[in-house]
Design an enzyme around this catalytic site. Structure first.
Site, mmCIF file in Angstrom:
data_model
loop_
_atom_site.group_PDB
_atom_site.id
_atom_site.type_symbol
_atom_site.label_atom_id
_atom_site.label_comp_id
_atom_site.label_asym_id
_atom_site.label_seq_id
_atom_site.Cartn_x
_atom_site.Cartn_y
_atom_site.Cartn_z
ATOM 1 N N HIS A 1 34.914 30.948 39.055
ATOM 2 C CA HIS A 1 35.234 30.409 40.793
ATOM 3 C C HIS A 1 35.117 31.246 42.424
ATOM 4 C CE1 HIS A 1 39.230 31.334 39.532
ATOM 5 N NE2 HIS A 1 38.537 32.413 39.821
ATOM 6 N N ASP B 1 32.463 24.389 31.293
ATOM 7 C CA ASP B 1 32.642 25.800 30.155
ATOM 8 C C ASP B 1 30.866 26.025 30.785
ATOM 9 O OD1 ASP B 1 32.536 27.433 28.381
ATOM 10 O OD2 ASP B 1 31.495 25.992 26.854
ATOM 11 N N HIS B 2 31.675 26.867 31.432
ATOM 12 C CA HIS B 2 29.770 27.975 31.405
ATOM 13 C C HIS B 2 29.804 27.350 33.011
ATOM 14 C CE1 HIS B 2 30.377 29.642 28.110
ATOM 15 N NE2 HIS B 2 29.717 31.005 28.044
ATOM 16 N N HIS C 1 36.106 34.261 34.637
ATOM 17 C CA HIS C 1 37.443 34.445 33.659
ATOM 18 C C HIS C 1 37.190 33.585 32.764
ATOM 19 C CE1 HIS C 1 40.186 35.043 37.359
ATOM 20 N NE2 HIS C 1 39.561 34.667 37.824
ATOM 21 N N HIS D 1 33.057 35.476 40.635
ATOM 22 C CA HIS D 1 33.469 36.256 39.511
ATOM 23 C C HIS D 1 33.943 34.978 38.046
ATOM 24 C CE1 HIS D 1 37.722 35.817 42.003
ATOM 25 N NE2 HIS D 1 38.043 35.505 40.137
ATOM 26 N N CYS E 1 38.884 37.329 45.702
ATOM 27 C CA CYS E 1 38.842 35.954 44.962
ATOM 28 C C CYS E 1 38.035 35.470 45.846
ATOM 29 C CB CYS E 1 40.085 35.207 44.780
ATOM 30 S SG CYS E 1 40.760 36.023 43.216
ATOM 31 N N GLU F 1 44.628 31.856 32.255
ATOM 32 C CA GLU F 1 43.527 32.713 33.607
ATOM 33 C C GLU F 1 43.192 34.066 32.746
ATOM 34 O OE1 GLU F 1 43.351 32.349 37.902
ATOM 35 O OE2 GLU F 1 43.703 34.572 37.560
#
Ligand code: NI
Length: 135
Positions: A14, A79-80, A41, A39, A33, A124
Protein backbone atom coordinates in the site's frame (compact mmCIF):
# COMPACT_ATOMS: atom_id res chain seq x y z
CA UNK A 1 -21.05 -15.31 26.35
CA UNK A 2 -17.89 -16.88 25.00
CA UNK A 3 -15.38 -15.49 22.52
CA UNK A 4 -13.81 -17.46 19.68
CA UNK A 5 -10.84 -16.07 17.76
CA UNK A 6 -9.37 -17.17 14.48
CA UNK A 7 -6.05 -15.87 13.22
CA UNK A 8 -5.01 -15.48 9.60
CA UNK A 9 -2.05 -13.92 7.86
CA UNK A 10 -1.86 -12.05 4.60
CA UNK A 11 0.64 -9.93 2.71
CA UNK A 12 -0.24 -6.75 0.91
CA UNK A 13 1.30 -3.52 -0.26
CA UNK A 14 0.00 0.00 0.00
CA UNK A 15 0.87 3.67 0.12
CA UNK A 16 -0.70 6.62 1.86
CA UNK A 17 -1.98 9.54 -0.16
CA UNK A 18 -4.80 12.01 0.33
CA UNK A 19 -5.79 13.60 -3.00
CA UNK A 20 -7.35 16.53 -1.15
CA UNK A 21 -3.86 17.58 -0.03
CA UNK A 22 -0.99 19.00 -2.08
CA UNK A 23 1.99 16.79 -3.00
CA UNK A 24 4.07 18.67 -0.40
CA UNK A 25 1.47 18.18 2.31
CA UNK A 26 1.22 14.49 1.44
CA UNK A 27 4.95 14.07 1.73
CA UNK A 28 5.07 15.96 5.01
CA UNK A 29 2.17 14.01 6.49
CA UNK A 30 2.98 10.51 5.25
CA UNK A 31 6.74 10.61 4.68
CA UNK A 32 8.11 7.46 3.04
CA UNK A 33 4.65 5.91 3.11
CA UNK A 34 3.60 8.43 0.42
CA UNK A 35 5.79 6.73 -2.24
CA UNK A 36 3.22 5.76 -4.92
CA UNK A 37 5.12 2.58 -5.76
CA UNK A 38 4.06 1.24 -2.39
CA UNK A 39 5.67 -0.99 0.22
CA UNK A 40 4.65 -4.30 1.72
CA UNK A 41 3.47 -5.62 5.06
CA UNK A 42 2.81 -9.06 6.47
CA UNK A 43 -0.45 -8.52 8.29
CA UNK A 44 -1.82 -10.77 11.01
CA UNK A 45 -5.57 -10.66 11.39
CA UNK A 46 -7.50 -11.90 14.41
CA UNK A 47 -11.25 -12.17 14.09
CA UNK A 48 -13.19 -12.65 17.32
CA UNK A 49 -16.77 -13.90 17.32
CA UNK A 50 -18.93 -13.74 20.45
CA UNK A 51 -21.83 -16.05 21.11
CA UNK A 52 -23.40 -18.72 23.22
CA UNK A 53 -22.40 -22.36 23.05
CA UNK A 54 -24.98 -24.38 21.15
CA UNK A 55 -25.82 -27.33 23.45
CA UNK A 56 -26.20 -29.63 20.46
CA UNK A 57 -22.81 -28.91 18.83
CA UNK A 58 -20.87 -27.60 21.83
CA UNK A 59 -19.73 -24.74 19.62
CA UNK A 60 -20.52 -21.08 18.99
CA UNK A 61 -20.02 -21.57 15.26
CA UNK A 62 -18.31 -23.98 12.94
CA UNK A 63 -14.68 -22.87 12.72
CA UNK A 64 -14.41 -24.30 9.22
CA UNK A 65 -17.14 -21.90 8.16
CA UNK A 66 -15.28 -18.99 9.74
CA UNK A 67 -12.10 -20.00 7.96
CA UNK A 68 -13.96 -20.15 4.65
CA UNK A 69 -15.49 -16.75 5.28
CA UNK A 70 -12.05 -15.28 5.91
CA UNK A 71 -10.84 -16.86 2.68
CA UNK A 72 -13.66 -15.51 0.56
CA UNK A 73 -14.06 -12.08 2.15
CA UNK A 74 -10.49 -11.15 3.11
CA UNK A 75 -7.81 -13.38 1.59
CA UNK A 76 -9.15 -13.45 -1.96
CA UNK A 77 -9.58 -9.69 -1.87
CA UNK A 78 -6.43 -8.54 -0.09
CA UNK A 79 -3.72 -11.23 0.01
CA UNK A 80 -0.82 -10.39 -2.32
CA UNK A 81 -2.65 -7.28 -3.54
CA UNK A 82 -1.62 -3.70 -4.04
CA UNK A 83 -4.44 -2.41 -1.86
CA UNK A 84 -4.68 1.12 -3.34
CA UNK A 85 -5.13 -0.18 -6.86
CA UNK A 86 -6.67 -3.63 -6.56
CA UNK A 87 -9.19 -3.28 -3.74
CA UNK A 88 -11.93 -0.89 -4.91
CA UNK A 89 -12.69 0.71 -1.53
CA UNK A 90 -9.06 1.80 -1.17
CA UNK A 91 -9.18 3.88 -4.33
CA UNK A 92 -10.93 6.49 -2.19
CA UNK A 93 -10.10 5.41 1.39
CA UNK A 94 -6.45 5.51 2.56
CA UNK A 95 -5.46 1.87 3.30
CA UNK A 96 -4.11 2.44 6.80
CA UNK A 97 -4.23 -0.41 9.29
CA UNK A 98 -7.25 1.31 10.84
CA UNK A 99 -9.17 1.49 7.57
CA UNK A 100 -8.26 -2.06 6.58
CA UNK A 101 -9.64 -3.31 9.92
CA UNK A 102 -12.86 -1.35 9.38
CA UNK A 103 -13.25 -2.73 5.86
CA UNK A 104 -12.72 -6.29 7.11
CA UNK A 105 -15.41 -5.72 9.74
CA UNK A 106 -17.83 -4.39 7.11
CA UNK A 107 -17.30 -7.42 4.94
CA UNK A 108 -17.52 -10.05 7.69
CA UNK A 109 -20.20 -8.74 10.07
CA UNK A 110 -23.22 -9.21 7.77
CA UNK A 111 -22.08 -12.68 6.68
CA UNK A 112 -21.85 -14.30 10.11
CA UNK A 113 -24.87 -16.48 10.68
CA UNK A 114 -23.91 -17.82 14.12
CA UNK A 115 -22.49 -15.59 16.82
CA UNK A 116 -21.75 -11.90 16.47
CA UNK A 117 -18.59 -10.27 15.29
CA UNK A 118 -16.94 -8.87 18.41
CA UNK A 119 -13.55 -7.56 17.39
CA UNK A 120 -11.19 -7.20 14.46
CA UNK A 121 -7.57 -7.03 15.55
CA UNK A 122 -5.11 -6.30 12.77
CA UNK A 123 -1.34 -6.35 13.27
CA UNK A 124 0.70 -4.34 10.79
CA UNK A 125 3.88 -5.51 12.53
CA UNK A 126 4.31 -7.77 15.57
CA UNK A 127 4.57 -4.59 17.69
CA UNK A 128 1.67 -2.62 16.24
CA UNK A 129 -1.99 -3.46 15.97
CA UNK A 130 -5.40 -1.82 15.89
CA UNK A 131 -8.63 -3.08 17.42
CA UNK A 132 -12.03 -2.35 15.93
CA UNK A 133 -15.31 -3.15 17.68
CA UNK A 134 -17.67 -1.94 14.99
CA UNK A 135 -18.52 1.52 16.23
NI1 NI B 1 2.83 0.74 5.40
Amino acid sequence: MIYVTRRAEFSASHYYHNPALSPDENRRLFGKCNNPHGHGHNYTLEVTVAGEVDPVTGMVLDLKDLKQLLESEVMELMDHRFLNEEVPVFRTVIPTTENIAIEIWRRLAPKLTLGQLHRIRLYETPDLYVDYYGD
